[in-house]
Design an enzyme around this catalytic site. Structure first.
Site, PDB file in Angstrom:
ATOM      1  N   ARG A 108       0.854  -1.191   0.000  1.00  0.00           N
ATOM      2  CA  ARG A 108       0.000   0.000   0.000  1.00  0.00           C
ATOM      3  C   ARG A 108       0.890   1.242   0.000  1.00  0.00           C
ATOM      4  O   ARG A 108       1.992   1.229   0.555  1.00  0.00           O
ATOM      5  CB  ARG A 108      -0.883   0.026   1.247  1.00  0.00           C
ATOM      6  CG  ARG A 108      -1.869  -1.105   1.339  1.00  0.00           C
ATOM      7  CD  ARG A 108      -2.614  -1.071   2.684  1.00  0.00           C
ATOM      8  NE  ARG A 108      -3.539  -2.177   2.783  1.00  0.00           N
ATOM      9  CZ  ARG A 108      -3.266  -3.340   3.389  1.00  0.00           C
ATOM     10  NH1 ARG A 108      -2.101  -3.532   3.967  1.00  0.00           N
ATOM     11  NH2 ARG A 108      -4.175  -4.292   3.415  1.00  0.00           N
TER      12      ARG A 108
ATOM     13  N   LYS B 167      -2.283  -1.929   7.605  1.00  0.00           N
ATOM     14  CA  LYS B 167      -3.541  -1.538   8.247  1.00  0.00           C
ATOM     15  C   LYS B 167      -3.617  -2.145   9.641  1.00  0.00           C
ATOM     16  O   LYS B 167      -3.140  -3.254   9.874  1.00  0.00           O
ATOM     17  CB  LYS B 167      -4.726  -2.015   7.413  1.00  0.00           C
ATOM     18  CG  LYS B 167      -4.975  -1.171   6.190  1.00  0.00           C
ATOM     19  CD  LYS B 167      -6.273  -1.574   5.530  1.00  0.00           C
ATOM     20  CE  LYS B 167      -6.608  -0.631   4.406  1.00  0.00           C
ATOM     21  NZ  LYS B 167      -7.872  -0.986   3.762  1.00  0.00           N
TER      22      LYS B 167
ATOM     23  N   HIS C  32      -2.194   2.345  -6.203  1.00  0.00           N
ATOM     24  CA  HIS C  32      -3.176   1.268  -6.082  1.00  0.00           C
ATOM     25  C   HIS C  32      -3.200   0.416  -7.350  1.00  0.00           C
ATOM     26  O   HIS C  32      -3.385  -0.802  -7.295  1.00  0.00           O
ATOM     27  CB  HIS C  32      -4.567   1.836  -5.780  1.00  0.00           C
ATOM     28  CG  HIS C  32      -5.491   0.833  -5.202  1.00  0.00           C
ATOM     29  ND1 HIS C  32      -5.391   0.389  -3.903  1.00  0.00           N
ATOM     30  CD2 HIS C  32      -6.518   0.143  -5.757  1.00  0.00           C
ATOM     31  CE1 HIS C  32      -6.325  -0.514  -3.675  1.00  0.00           C
ATOM     32  NE2 HIS C  32      -7.023  -0.680  -4.786  1.00  0.00           N
TER      33      HIS C  32
ATOM     34  N   ARG D 184      -0.393  -1.947  -7.191  1.00  0.00           N
ATOM     35  CA  ARG D 184      -0.768  -3.031  -6.276  1.00  0.00           C
ATOM     36  C   ARG D 184      -1.627  -4.073  -6.994  1.00  0.00           C
ATOM     37  O   ARG D 184      -1.388  -5.273  -6.883  1.00  0.00           O
ATOM     38  CB  ARG D 184      -1.505  -2.415  -5.087  1.00  0.00           C
ATOM     39  CG  ARG D 184      -1.818  -3.321  -3.944  1.00  0.00           C
ATOM     40  CD  ARG D 184      -2.222  -2.439  -2.754  1.00  0.00           C
ATOM     41  NE  ARG D 184      -2.990  -3.130  -1.759  1.00  0.00           N
ATOM     42  CZ  ARG D 184      -2.482  -3.899  -0.804  1.00  0.00           C
ATOM     43  NH1 ARG D 184      -1.171  -4.089  -0.738  1.00  0.00           N
ATOM     44  NH2 ARG D 184      -3.254  -4.480   0.077  1.00  0.00           N
TER      45      ARG D 184
ATOM     46  N   HIS E 158      -3.891  -8.697   2.969  1.00  0.00           N
ATOM     47  CA  HIS E 158      -5.355  -8.758   3.021  1.00  0.00           C
ATOM     48  C   HIS E 158      -5.800  -9.753   4.090  1.00  0.00           C
ATOM     49  O   HIS E 158      -5.211 -10.819   4.236  1.00  0.00           O
ATOM     50  CB  HIS E 158      -5.935  -9.206   1.672  1.00  0.00           C
ATOM     51  CG  HIS E 158      -5.814  -8.189   0.601  1.00  0.00           C
ATOM     52  ND1 HIS E 158      -5.717  -8.519  -0.731  1.00  0.00           N
ATOM     53  CD2 HIS E 158      -5.787  -6.835   0.656  1.00  0.00           C
ATOM     54  CE1 HIS E 158      -5.632  -7.410  -1.442  1.00  0.00           C
ATOM     55  NE2 HIS E 158      -5.670  -6.382  -0.623  1.00  0.00           N
TER      56      HIS E 158
ATOM     57  N   TYR F  27      -8.763  -7.708  -6.486  1.00  0.00           N
ATOM     58  CA  TYR F  27      -7.650  -7.029  -7.141  1.00  0.00           C
ATOM     59  C   TYR F  27      -7.257  -7.701  -8.443  1.00  0.00           C
ATOM     60  O   TYR F  27      -6.596  -7.106  -9.280  1.00  0.00           O
ATOM     61  CB  TYR F  27      -6.415  -7.008  -6.225  1.00  0.00           C
ATOM     62  CG  TYR F  27      -6.451  -5.954  -5.175  1.00  0.00           C
ATOM     63  CD1 TYR F  27      -5.556  -4.892  -5.214  1.00  0.00           C
ATOM     64  CD2 TYR F  27      -7.357  -5.993  -4.129  1.00  0.00           C
ATOM     65  CE1 TYR F  27      -5.569  -3.915  -4.239  1.00  0.00           C
ATOM     66  CE2 TYR F  27      -7.385  -5.022  -3.159  1.00  0.00           C
ATOM     67  CZ  TYR F  27      -6.498  -3.988  -3.214  1.00  0.00           C
ATOM     68  OH  TYR F  27      -6.515  -3.024  -2.258  1.00  0.00           O
TER      69      TYR F  27
END
Length: 176
Positions: free
Chosen positions: A34, A58, A124, A127, A150, A159
């Site tokens: 990210r 995250k 993004h 990614r 994830h 994705y």
């Protein structure tokens, strides 16, 4: 890959700022991280021996991500040409060499994409390209999920775009 080479051709690797662009681009393509993880990547979290970087994702979760030899080479060249003592991997090209913000990274990629005549180049998309290429090359879906951080396999599959829309077009880059 041809995509990286096409975008790298528009980084102009002759000086500090450009070397940072090339390193940034390579790290994003090679890791699937990210943008916030790359913005806060510290130099001492790059392990050249084991070919990994350790990022904070995250939920403040730390994970170790494999990185390519090519990305490590660009990072080493970039660091060798830097004159600052900032702990962060990516810094502005002007004194006081502050850590690059998420916005600055996004702006840098957009500018490289524009110079390469490629629309919509952003972290993004890099990614999504990483996820797509990894799966297309036969990497186990669960491994891809762990690398990109994830919590669910369903997110990783969102994705995945096959060889199409979300991944940066390699054939288009070859025409430049």
């Amino acid at each position: 890959s041809p995509a990286r080479q096409g975008l790298l051709a528009h980084c102009g690797l002759q000086h500090h700022e450009s070397g940072g662009k090339a390193a940034l681009l390579e790290v994003l393509f090679a890791t699937g991280c990210r943008v916030g993880e790359i913005a806060t990547l510290e130099i001492d979290k790059i392990d050249y021996l084991h070919k990994t970087i350790t990022v904070i994702g995250k939920g403040n979760k730390q994970r170790t991500v494999p990185i390519s030899d090519k990305a490590l080479l660009h990072l080493r060249r970039y660091f060798d040409n830097r004159s600052d003592n900032n702990v962060y991997a990516f810094v502005s090209n002007r004194k006081p060499y502050n850590r690059m913000s998420i916005d600055a990274i996004q702006g840098t990629l957009k500018k490289i994409g524009k110079q390469a005549n490629i629309d919509n180049v952003h972290p993004h998309r890099c990614r999504a390209t990483f996820v797509t290429r990894s799966i297309d090359k036969g990497m186990d879906l669960h491994d891809v999920q762990l690398i990109v951080g994830h919590s669910s396999i369903e997110t990783t599959m969102r994705y995945y775009r096959g060889t199409g829309s979300a991944s940066i077009s390699y054939s288009k880059l070859n025409n430049n």
